[in-house]
Design an enzyme around this catalytic site. Structure first.
Site, PDB file in Angstrom:
ATOM      1  CB  SER A  39     -23.950   6.064   1.794  1.00  0.00           C
ATOM      2  OG  SER A  39     -23.605   7.691   1.276  1.00  0.00           O
ATOM      3  CG  HIS A  71     -28.017   9.303  -2.009  1.00  0.00           C
ATOM      4  ND1 HIS A  71     -28.028  10.218  -0.211  1.00  0.00           N
ATOM      5  CD2 HIS A  71     -27.126   9.245  -2.367  1.00  0.00           C
ATOM      6  CE1 HIS A  71     -26.516  10.178  -0.661  1.00  0.00           C
ATOM      7  NE2 HIS A  71     -26.199   9.328  -1.184  1.00  0.00           N
ATOM      8  NE  ARG A  93     -27.426  14.769   4.666  1.00  0.00           N
ATOM      9  CZ  ARG A  93     -27.152  13.532   5.772  1.00  0.00           C
ATOM     10  NH1 ARG A  93     -26.605  12.012   4.722  1.00  0.00           N
ATOM     11  NH2 ARG A  93     -27.012  13.536   6.794  1.00  0.00           N
ATOM     12  CB  THR A  94     -29.912  18.782  -0.516  1.00  0.00           C
ATOM     13  OG1 THR A  94     -31.358  18.291  -1.814  1.00  0.00           O
ATOM     14  CG2 THR A  94     -29.539  19.807  -1.119  1.00  0.00           C
ATOM     15  CG  HIS A  95     -24.421  15.705  -0.356  1.00  0.00           C
ATOM     16  ND1 HIS A  95     -25.140  14.687  -0.473  1.00  0.00           N
ATOM     17  CD2 HIS A  95     -24.017  15.031   0.838  1.00  0.00           C
ATOM     18  CE1 HIS A  95     -25.169  13.342  -0.477  1.00  0.00           C
ATOM     19  NE2 HIS A  95     -24.344  13.653   0.866  1.00  0.00           N
ATOM     20  CD  GLU A 194     -12.257  13.281   2.934  1.00  0.00           C
ATOM     21  OE1 GLU A 194     -12.206  11.882   2.823  1.00  0.00           O
ATOM     22  OE2 GLU A 194     -12.991  13.834   2.530  1.00  0.00           O
ATOM     23  CB  SER A 213     -23.727  15.335   4.684  1.00  0.00           C
ATOM     24  OG  SER A 213     -23.907  14.136   5.684  1.00  0.00           O
ATOM     25  CG  ASN A 236     -14.540   5.095   2.467  1.00  0.00           C
ATOM     26  OD1 ASN A 236     -15.791   5.448   2.577  1.00  0.00           O
ATOM     27  ND2 ASN A 236     -13.632   6.167   2.700  1.00  0.00           N
TER      28      ASN A 236
HETATM   29  I1  8IG Z   1     -19.678   6.958   2.242  1.00  0.00           I
HETATM   30  O1  8IG Z   1     -14.016   9.009   2.725  1.00  0.00           O
HETATM   31  C1  8IG Z   1     -17.967   8.108   2.011  1.00  0.00           C
HETATM   32  N1  8IG Z   1     -18.799   9.422   2.173  1.00  0.00           N
HETATM   33  N2  8IG Z   1     -15.060  13.168   2.813  1.00  0.00           N
HETATM   34  N3  8IG Z   1     -14.820  11.034   2.637  1.00  0.00           N
HETATM   35  C2  8IG Z   1     -15.562  11.837   2.641  1.00  0.00           C
HETATM   36  N4  8IG Z   1     -16.812  11.315   2.441  1.00  0.00           N
HETATM   37  C3  8IG Z   1     -16.938   9.930   2.264  1.00  0.00           C
HETATM   38  C4  8IG Z   1     -16.317   9.288   2.538  1.00  0.00           C
HETATM   39  C5  8IG Z   1     -14.955   9.868   2.226  1.00  0.00           C
HETATM   40  N5  8IG Z   1     -16.926   8.012   2.382  1.00  0.00           N
END
Ligand code: 8IG
Length: 273
Positions: A39, A71, A93-95, A194, A213, A236
């Site tokens: 991302s 993506h 990618r594959t998550h 989270e 990832s 973020n």
């Molecule tokens: I972009 O704050 C992104 N991916 N787990 N937590 C998790 N994955 C994320 C976050 C985040 N921001």
């Protein structure tokens, strides 16, 4: 190839088949460096050099179409700067949270190794625990904590993960961007973000970044003999670090805004990898 046919191949055979297809489609018998663009990193891929071939992953053995907005699903063969070296660039990618299993998550990494790559640059967008890392801050991954509960390796494959994130390549990145921050990446299974308590836990465990990832890919890369460079883009503040709730749209926008800075940086790093 059909799903039933590919499922009869073991992961190494499937990767070998995909690498063969890529060699035919790109005209490059081998590639040198692989990149996985997470991302916010899509623009960065455009600055690496001339794109010599673009493949639809759906046409390469073992890949599937991505399910995540933002993506860009291509596999590109890119000339690195004005050199004769080639990068294999995975635009998506594959998550693990997509539910296709861990083999699917690390297929691209195994294909990169089968295609001849010696190093792989794993990028991602993530949440940051350090309030001093505003959205758009790139952070070198120094180590990881894998909270997914799974491994990409099967059987008695006891792979050493000391220095998984290559000190040599981190040095190369620092040469390009001396002030680059460094941190421990914690992979949660997702797809939910989270809770603030989980983010505090990640911090107590020694983590600085949270995401969904990279760690499984890094493990598979090490097992395949690839040198690994990991770079996160903090898109973020992790939950509870800032008072504002997380939104996927903001994550995408932060990545776009950071592209101007991290794109040229990544291109210069890849020249030196
Ligand atoms: I972009 O704050 C992104 N991916 N787990 N937590 C998790 N994955 C994320 C976050 C985040 N921001």
């Amino acid at each position: 190839m059909s799903q039933s046919a590919s499922s009869t191949l073991d992961p190494a055979q499937l990767a070998g088949q995909a690498a063969h297809q890529i060699a035919l489609a790109t005209g490059a018998a081998t590639h040198d460096v692989a990149l996985v663009l997470g991302s916010g990193w899509a623009r960065a891929g455009d600055l690496l050099g001339e794109t010599l071939a673009t493949l639809d992953p759906a046409e390469v053995a073992g890949f599937r179409a991505p399910s995540v907005a933002g993506h860009n699903a291509t596999i590109r063969s890119v000339r690195i700067g004005d050199t004769d070296r080639r990068a294999l660039v995975f635009g998506s990618r594959t998550h693990l949270y997509e539910g296709h299993g861990v083999r699917a998550v690390v297929h691209g990494v195994r294909v990169a190794a089968a295609a001849g790559c010696r190093a792989i640059v794993l990028t991602n967008g993530c949440g940051g625990l350090d309030a001093g890392w505003p959205p758009g801050t790139p952070v070198l991954i120094s180590d990881h904590i894998n909270l997914t509960g799974v491994s990409p390796l099967e059987g008695a494959t006891f792979v050493d993960l000391t220095d998984l994130y290559s000190p040599r390549l981190r040095g190369v990145a620092r040469q390009v961007e001396p002030g680059l921050a460094e941190g421990v990446y914690v992979q949660f299974p997702g797809p939910h973000y989270e809770t603030p308590a989980e983010v505090r836990m990640a911090g107590i465990l020694g983590g600085n970044l949270v995401g969904m990832s990279t760690t499984l890919e890094a493990i598979a890369a090490r097992a395949a003999g690839l040198e690994v460079l990991g770079i996160s883009l903090v898109t973020n503040p992790a939950a509870g670090i800032s008072p504002t709730p997380l939104s996927h749209a903001e994550v995408i926008e932060a990545g776009r805004a950071a592209g101007e800075r991290i794109g040229p940086m990544l291109a210069r790093i890849v020249q030196l990898v």
